[in-house]
Write an enzyme that holds these catalytic residues in place. Sequence first.
Site, short mmCIF file in Angstrom:
data_model
loop_
_atom_site.label_atom_id
_atom_site.label_comp_id
_atom_site.label_asym_id
_atom_site.label_seq_id
_atom_site.Cartn_x
_atom_site.Cartn_y
_atom_site.Cartn_z
N GLU A 67 9.94 -10.26 -4.64
CA GLU A 67 10.53 -9.00 -4.15
C GLU A 67 12.02 -9.16 -3.90
O GLU A 67 12.81 -8.27 -4.22
CB GLU A 67 9.83 -8.56 -2.86
N SER A 95 0.81 -1.22 0.00
CA SER A 95 0.00 0.00 0.00
C SER A 95 0.85 1.28 0.00
O SER A 95 0.34 2.34 -0.35
CB SER A 95 -0.93 -0.01 1.22
N THR A 96 2.13 1.19 0.39
CA THR A 96 2.98 2.39 0.37
C THR A 96 3.58 2.60 -1.02
O THR A 96 3.48 3.69 -1.59
CB THR A 96 4.10 2.27 1.43
N LYS A 107 9.93 -8.43 5.28
CA LYS A 107 9.01 -8.18 4.18
C LYS A 107 8.15 -9.42 3.96
O LYS A 107 8.47 -10.50 4.44
CB LYS A 107 9.78 -7.85 2.89
C1 5RP Z 1 4.66 -7.30 0.38
C2 5RP Z 1 5.57 -6.53 1.23
C3 5RP Z 1 5.21 -5.10 1.48
O1 5RP Z 1 6.20 -4.29 0.96
C4 5RP Z 1 5.07 -4.88 2.94
O2 5RP Z 1 4.09 -5.79 3.43
C5 5RP Z 1 4.67 -3.46 3.28
O3 5RP Z 1 3.41 -3.20 2.77
P1 5RP Z 1 2.63 -1.86 3.09
O4 5RP Z 1 3.34 -0.75 2.42
O5 5RP Z 1 1.24 -2.12 2.55
O6 5RP Z 1 2.60 -1.71 4.60
O7 5RP Z 1 6.59 -6.96 1.70
O8 5RP Z 1 5.07 -8.63 0.29
#
Ligand code: 5RP
Length: 240
Positions: free
Chosen positions: A107, A31-32, A98
Amino acid sequence: MSSVETLKREAGIAACRFVRDGMKLGLGTGSTVRYTILEIGRMMAEDGLDIIGVPTSESTRELAESLNIPLMKISEVDSLDLTIDGADEFDREFSLIKGGGGALTREKIVAKLSKSMIVVADESKKVEVLGEFKLPIEVNPMHSDRVIQEISDFCPGQVSVRASNGNDDDNFEPYMTDNDGYIIDCKFGPSIRNPLELEKIISEIKGVVEVGLFVGICDAVIMASSSGTEIMVNPEGRLS
Ligand code: 5RP
């Protein structure tokens, strides 16, 4: 927009100052970084920015396609200029947890193929010691029971397969990754003082596909807080 959402947006957009014409760019998941991708789409449409994206998940691929960002698959690239991604936790050594969004395997591949990696986060992701957030591990479904058993021998908290349908124990449906794997979430608590060693131990368990610990990969964190947006550069990293 909630205050956390505002911070995510600020961090996500701030990362775009590192994006240059002609880059091959790893596009993270969550979401970021969604705000980074939206801003890159805007910059391409309005400012003539020219990049190629490499998405780390099917959801990011769909978002990037909807913004007309040209894409390549991971298998089509040998090297990328930069990856921008989110994180669930980061510590002062720039080690990360992550995989909250289940995309940790792609990722990590994309981040490792990149010349540098920038994390975008709000201030809630900064921790003294990693592990309050449950550590995600992608596993081959055939081996999940045994992997859970082996990790439970040294993980002090709950170790369980992530559900796709919340906490409905009577109708448990495992969450499936883009690679048809399961995610095992491990509650270590804030005790992961040597993430490299833990990553190595878990990686050696048969059936483990990838561990959501990223050590020695993150070069900078762009963190938005109520007092502003800070760029923290890893002195040991490739952007210093
Ligand atoms: C997805 C991830 C995301 O980068 C992590 O969960 C952070 O997400 P958000 O920005 O929604 O908090 O590792 O696998």
